[in-house]
Design a protein around this motif. Structure first.
Motif, PDB file in Angstrom:
ATOM      1  N   ARG A 127       0.830  -1.215   0.000  1.00  0.00           N
ATOM      2  CA  ARG A 127       0.000   0.000   0.000  1.00  0.00           C
ATOM      3  C   ARG A 127       0.868   1.272   0.000  1.00  0.00           C
ATOM      4  O   ARG A 127       0.517   2.261  -0.637  1.00  0.00           O
ATOM      5  N   ALA A 128       2.002   1.221   0.705  1.00  0.00           N
ATOM      6  CA  ALA A 128       2.904   2.370   0.765  1.00  0.00           C
ATOM      7  C   ALA A 128       3.772   2.489  -0.486  1.00  0.00           C
ATOM      8  O   ALA A 128       4.465   3.487  -0.649  1.00  0.00           O
ATOM      9  N   ARG A 129       3.754   1.449  -1.320  1.00  0.00           N
ATOM     10  CA  ARG A 129       4.551   1.402  -2.548  1.00  0.00           C
ATOM     11  C   ARG A 129       6.047   1.432  -2.236  1.00  0.00           C
ATOM     12  O   ARG A 129       6.823   2.100  -2.901  1.00  0.00           O
ATOM     13  N   ILE A 130       6.437   0.678  -1.196  1.00  0.00           N
ATOM     14  CA  ILE A 130       7.837   0.588  -0.785  1.00  0.00           C
ATOM     15  C   ILE A 130       8.385  -0.764  -1.220  1.00  0.00           C
ATOM     16  O   ILE A 130       7.775  -1.801  -0.965  1.00  0.00           O
ATOM     17  N   SER A 131       9.552  -0.733  -1.844  1.00  0.00           N
ATOM     18  CA  SER A 131      10.251  -1.973  -2.171  1.00  0.00           C
ATOM     19  C   SER A 131      11.683  -1.851  -1.674  1.00  0.00           C
ATOM     20  O   SER A 131      12.160  -0.767  -1.363  1.00  0.00           O
ATOM     21  N   GLY A 132      12.331  -2.984  -1.589  1.00  0.00           N
ATOM     22  CA  GLY A 132      13.725  -3.007  -1.160  1.00  0.00           C
ATOM     23  C   GLY A 132      14.274  -4.395  -1.329  1.00  0.00           C
ATOM     24  O   GLY A 132      13.526  -5.359  -1.433  1.00  0.00           O
ATOM     25  N   ARG A 133      15.568  -4.486  -1.327  1.00  0.00           N
ATOM     26  CA  ARG A 133      16.185  -5.808  -1.518  1.00  0.00           C
ATOM     27  C   ARG A 133      16.577  -6.431  -0.191  1.00  0.00           C
ATOM     28  O   ARG A 133      17.268  -7.444  -0.159  1.00  0.00           O
ATOM     29  N   PHE A 134      16.163  -5.812   0.905  1.00  0.00           N
ATOM     30  CA  PHE A 134      16.538  -6.297   2.228  1.00  0.00           C
ATOM     31  C   PHE A 134      15.387  -7.069   2.856  1.00  0.00           C
ATOM     32  O   PHE A 134      14.261  -6.567   2.887  1.00  0.00           O
ATOM     33  N   PRO A 135      15.662  -8.257   3.378  1.00  0.00           N
ATOM     34  CA  PRO A 135      14.607  -8.955   4.112  1.00  0.00           C
ATOM     35  C   PRO A 135      14.364  -8.252   5.445  1.00  0.00           C
ATOM     36  O   PRO A 135      15.289  -7.717   6.052  1.00  0.00           O
ATOM     37  N   ILE A 136      13.120  -8.216   5.867  1.00  0.00           N
ATOM     38  CA  ILE A 136      12.784  -7.603   7.152  1.00  0.00           C
ATOM     39  C   ILE A 136      12.395  -8.721   8.100  1.00  0.00           C
ATOM     40  O   ILE A 136      11.429  -9.454   7.857  1.00  0.00           O
ATOM     41  N   LYS A 137      13.140  -8.841   9.177  1.00  0.00           N
ATOM     42  CA  LYS A 137      12.881  -9.881  10.165  1.00  0.00           C
ATOM     43  C   LYS A 137      11.708  -9.482  11.048  1.00  0.00           C
ATOM     44  O   LYS A 137      11.485  -8.294  11.294  1.00  0.00           O
ATOM     45  N   PRO A 138      10.982 -10.474  11.565  1.00  0.00           N
ATOM     46  CA  PRO A 138       9.912 -10.140  12.517  1.00  0.00           C
ATOM     47  C   PRO A 138      10.525  -9.599  13.809  1.00  0.00           C
ATOM     48  O   PRO A 138      11.710  -9.828  14.090  1.00  0.00           O
ATOM     49  N   PRO A 139       9.738  -8.878  14.579  1.00  0.00           N
ATOM     50  CA  PRO A 139      10.268  -8.336  15.830  1.00  0.00           C
ATOM     51  C   PRO A 139      10.586  -9.439  16.815  1.00  0.00           C
ATOM     52  O   PRO A 139      10.047 -10.546  16.721  1.00  0.00           O
ATOM     53  N   PRO A 140      11.447  -9.149  17.783  1.00  0.00           N
ATOM     54  CA  PRO A 140      11.729 -10.144  18.812  1.00  0.00           C
ATOM     55  C   PRO A 140      10.463 -10.387  19.621  1.00  0.00           C
ATOM     56  O   PRO A 140       9.595  -9.525  19.714  1.00  0.00           O
ATOM     57  N   HIS A 141      10.356 -11.568  20.177  1.00  0.00           N
ATOM     58  CA  HIS A 141       9.205 -11.886  21.025  1.00  0.00           C
ATOM     59  C   HIS A 141       9.718 -12.561  22.285  1.00  0.00           C
ATOM     60  O   HIS A 141      10.534 -13.469  22.211  1.00  0.00           O
TER      61      HIS A 141
END
Length: 154
Positions: A127-141
């Motif tokens: 929806r924000a129209r953001i792309s990138g080549r970096f994986p985004i990890k989930p937050p710590p739990h």
């Protein structure tokens, strides 16, 4: 000269590129973590925003926040399992469940889906129209935390 609303509309409509991988860090309160990354409009390094993500690391169901910041204003947001209701000023209603907000009105629009972090992240980035080549990890739990026992001295 464009109004701020017109500049925001243009920013939201254009594809954006994430410049580095967000890394989760503990916030001032130990129950919360945050991560962020600079984003630029593709083809123009002068139009800059910021992706900001927050998470409550103990709460179940998970509580996440995703926001796109532009010129210090929150112009797109997704609040997943918010802790309290959002009151809409224009429609005079309240939304207690997961909801989206978009500039200029920032009125909460409920989203009844039940997704994991990666699903919500992908919806927000799309929806924000953001792309990138970096994986985004989930937050710590950290699970449910430690339960302290109180002794009455007997």
């Amino acid at each position: 000269m464009q109004s701020f609303d017109e500049v925001v509309a243009e920013f939201l409509s254009r594809p954006k590129l994430m410049l580095h991988q967000p890394k989760w860090q503990q916030k001032a309160h130990p129950d919360f973590a945050a991560a962020g990354a600079k984003v630029v409009v593709s083809g123009s390094n002068a139009i800059v925003g910021r992706l900001v993500m927050t998470a409550h690391v103990l709460r179940v169901p998970r509580k996440y926040g995703f926001a796109l910041i532009f010129r210090r204003k929150r112009v797109l947001a997704l609040d997943v399992n918010p802790g309290r209701s959002h009151r809409n000023l224009l429609t005079k209603g309240a939304v207690s469940e997961t909801h989206w907000q978009c500039w200029p009105a920032m009125e909460a629009e409920a989203d009844g889906r039940d997704l994991m972090f990666a699903g919500w992240l992908n919806c927000f980035l799309l929806r924000a129209r953001i792309s990138g080549r970096f994986p985004i990890k989930p937050p710590p739990h950290r699970g449910q935390g430690v339960q302290l026992r109180l002794f009455n001295g007997d």
